[in-house]
Design a protein around this motif. Structure first.
Motif, PDB file in Angstrom:
ATOM      1  N   ASN A  46       0.892  -1.277  -0.119  1.00 52.71           N
ATOM      2  CA  ASN A  46      -0.041  -0.024   0.018  1.00 52.71           C
ATOM      3  C   ASN A  46       0.729   1.252   0.069  1.00 52.71           C
ATOM      4  OD1 ASN A  46      -2.170  -1.783   0.264  1.00 52.71           O
ATOM      5  ND2 ASN A  46      -2.109  -1.859   2.419  1.00 52.71           N
ATOM      6  N   ASP A  47       0.122   2.312  -0.682  1.00 50.34           N
ATOM      7  CA  ASP A  47       0.978   3.596  -0.451  1.00 50.34           C
ATOM      8  C   ASP A  47       1.156   4.072   0.899  1.00 50.34           C
ATOM      9  OD1 ASP A  47       1.259   3.575  -3.394  1.00 50.34           O
ATOM     10  OD2 ASP A  47      -0.839   4.656  -3.731  1.00 50.34           O
ATOM     11  N   ASP A  48       0.424   4.015   1.831  1.00 54.74           N
ATOM     12  CA  ASP A  48       0.644   4.442   3.163  1.00 54.74           C
ATOM     13  C   ASP A  48       1.530   3.903   3.960  1.00 54.74           C
ATOM     14  OD1 ASP A  48      -0.708   2.187   3.711  1.00 54.74           O
ATOM     15  OD2 ASP A  48      -2.169   2.740   4.799  1.00 54.74           O
ATOM     16  N   GLY A  49       2.617   3.005   3.502  1.00 51.12           N
ATOM     17  CA  GLY A  49       3.631   2.436   4.096  1.00 51.12           C
ATOM     18  C   GLY A  49       3.417   0.919   4.764  1.00 51.12           C
ATOM     19  N   THR A  50       2.275   0.389   4.203  1.00 51.67           N
ATOM     20  CA  THR A  50       1.997  -0.828   4.979  1.00 51.67           C
ATOM     21  C   THR A  50       1.820  -1.919   3.802  1.00 51.67           C
ATOM     22  OG1 THR A  50      -0.544  -0.304   4.486  1.00 51.67           O
ATOM     23  CG2 THR A  50       0.524   0.506   6.683  1.00 51.67           C
ATOM     24  N   CYS A  51       1.788  -2.966   4.169  1.00 51.57           N
ATOM     25  CA  CYS A  51       1.855  -4.266   3.316  1.00 51.57           C
ATOM     26  C   CYS A  51       1.138  -5.275   3.858  1.00 51.57           C
ATOM     27  CB  CYS A  51       3.175  -4.603   2.984  1.00 51.57           C
ATOM     28  SG  CYS A  51       4.158  -5.423   4.317  1.00 51.57           S
ATOM     29  N   VAL A  52       0.261  -6.221   3.157  1.00 52.32           N
ATOM     30  CA  VAL A  52      -0.324  -7.270   3.733  1.00 52.32           C
ATOM     31  C   VAL A  52       0.580  -8.553   3.442  1.00 52.32           C
ATOM     32  CG1 VAL A  52      -2.313  -8.559   3.428  1.00 52.32           C
ATOM     33  CG2 VAL A  52      -2.653  -6.358   3.483  1.00 52.32           C
ATOM     34  N   ILE A  53       0.654  -9.233   4.512  1.00 50.18           N
ATOM     35  CA  ILE A  53       1.621 -10.445   4.331  1.00 50.18           C
ATOM     36  C   ILE A  53       0.438 -11.787   4.629  1.00 50.18           C
ATOM     37  CG2 ILE A  53       3.472 -11.703   5.405  1.00 50.18           C
ATOM     38  CD1 ILE A  53       4.627  -9.036   6.056  1.00 50.18           C
ATOM     39  N   GLU A  54       0.916 -12.892   3.856  1.00 52.16           N
ATOM     40  CA  GLU A  54       0.155 -14.026   3.989  1.00 52.16           C
ATOM     41  C   GLU A  54       1.126 -15.062   4.930  1.00 52.16           C
ATOM     42  OE1 GLU A  54      -2.266 -17.439   1.316  1.00 52.16           O
ATOM     43  OE2 GLU A  54      -0.399 -16.477   0.395  1.00 52.16           O
ATOM     44  N   CYS A  55       0.525 -15.587   5.802  1.00 49.55           N
ATOM     45  CA  CYS A  55       1.536 -16.510   6.616  1.00 49.55           C
ATOM     46  C   CYS A  55       0.499 -17.690   7.019  1.00 49.55           C
ATOM     47  CB  CYS A  55       2.135 -15.856   7.786  1.00 49.55           C
ATOM     48  SG  CYS A  55       0.926 -14.777   8.957  1.00 49.55           S
ATOM     49  N   GLY A  56       1.239 -18.641   8.105  1.00 46.73           N
ATOM     50  CA  GLY A  56       0.291 -19.506   8.417  1.00 46.73           C
ATOM     51  C   GLY A  56      -1.079 -19.381   8.824  1.00 46.73           C
ATOM     52  N   ALA A  57      -1.016 -18.115   9.735  1.00 47.94           N
ATOM     53  CA  ALA A  57      -2.379 -17.767  10.540  1.00 47.94           C
ATOM     54  C   ALA A  57      -3.271 -16.980   9.548  1.00 47.94           C
ATOM     55  CB  ALA A  57      -1.915 -16.832  11.818  1.00 47.94           C
ATOM     56  N   GLY A  58      -3.001 -16.717   8.330  1.00 47.86           N
ATOM     57  CA  GLY A  58      -3.739 -15.926   7.515  1.00 47.86           C
ATOM     58  C   GLY A  58      -3.098 -14.788   6.869  1.00 47.86           C
ATOM     59  N   LYS A  59      -3.892 -13.781   6.495  1.00 47.46           N
ATOM     60  CA  LYS A  59      -3.426 -12.390   6.203  1.00 47.46           C
ATOM     61  C   LYS A  59      -3.148 -11.561   7.305  1.00 47.46           C
ATOM     62  CE  LYS A  59      -5.685 -12.929   1.672  1.00 47.46           C
ATOM     63  NZ  LYS A  59      -6.623 -12.446   0.614  1.00 47.46           N
ATOM     64  N   ILE A  60      -2.015 -10.821   7.383  1.00 50.85           N
ATOM     65  CA  ILE A  60      -2.075  -9.978   8.423  1.00 50.85           C
ATOM     66  C   ILE A  60      -1.260  -8.629   7.948  1.00 50.85           C
ATOM     67  CG2 ILE A  60      -0.412  -9.632  10.623  1.00 50.85           C
ATOM     68  CD1 ILE A  60      -0.178 -12.537  10.857  1.00 50.85           C
ATOM     69  N   LYS A  61      -1.867  -7.676   8.265  1.00 52.81           N
ATOM     70  CA  LYS A  61      -1.098  -6.175   8.141  1.00 52.81           C
ATOM     71  C   LYS A  61      -0.092  -5.550   8.731  1.00 52.81           C
ATOM     72  CE  LYS A  61      -3.051  -1.634   6.421  1.00 52.81           C
ATOM     73  NZ  LYS A  61      -4.357  -0.974   6.106  1.00 52.81           N
ATOM     74  N   PHE A  62       1.022  -5.508   7.945  1.00 54.90           N
ATOM     75  CA  PHE A  62       2.310  -4.544   8.685  1.00 54.90           C
ATOM     76  C   PHE A  62       2.792  -3.416   8.140  1.00 54.90           C
ATOM     77  CE2 PHE A  62       2.920  -9.196   9.764  1.00 54.90           C
ATOM     78  CZ  PHE A  62       3.157  -9.272  10.969  1.00 54.90           C
TER      79      PHE A  62
END
Length: 97
Positions: free
Chosen positions: A59-75
């Motif tokens: 994302n342009d606001d400095g965040t990203c979505v990561i897919e891991c074993g627990a699902g999708k997480i925003k960092f």
């Protein structure tokens, strides 16, 4: 002349601190910022908290979505560890027999 000589050790101390502490830290911060800007979808990453995953969205606001074993997480992009990520993405060296 005596005044300059009395301040010389203090000036040398600041010079040494700059060369050995401040300058390398600024260089590392610049590299981490460049690394975060070069992330792309599909990259395997490790966060500073130790979560392994794959980048799904940037994302342009400095965040990203990561897919891991627990699902999708925003960092935040800054939460992705440059050193740890480089280790998992490094090419595997073959052992010679």
């Amino acid at each position: 002349m005596e005044q300059i000589q009395s301040f010389l050790p203090i000036i040398l101390l600041f010079l040494v601190m700059y060369l050995f502490l401040i300058r390398p830290q600024m260089k590392k911060a610049k590299q981490e910022k460049q690394f975060a800007a070069q992330l792309k979808k599909g990259d395997k990453v490790i966060t500073t908290g130790g979560i392994h995953g794959r980048v799904l969205e940037l994302n342009d606001d400095g965040t990203c979505v990561i897919e891991c074993g627990a699902g999708k997480i925003k960092f935040e992009r800054a939460a992705i560890s440059m050193e740890r990520t480089a280790k998992i993405n490094a090419p595997v060296k073959e052992k010679k027999l």
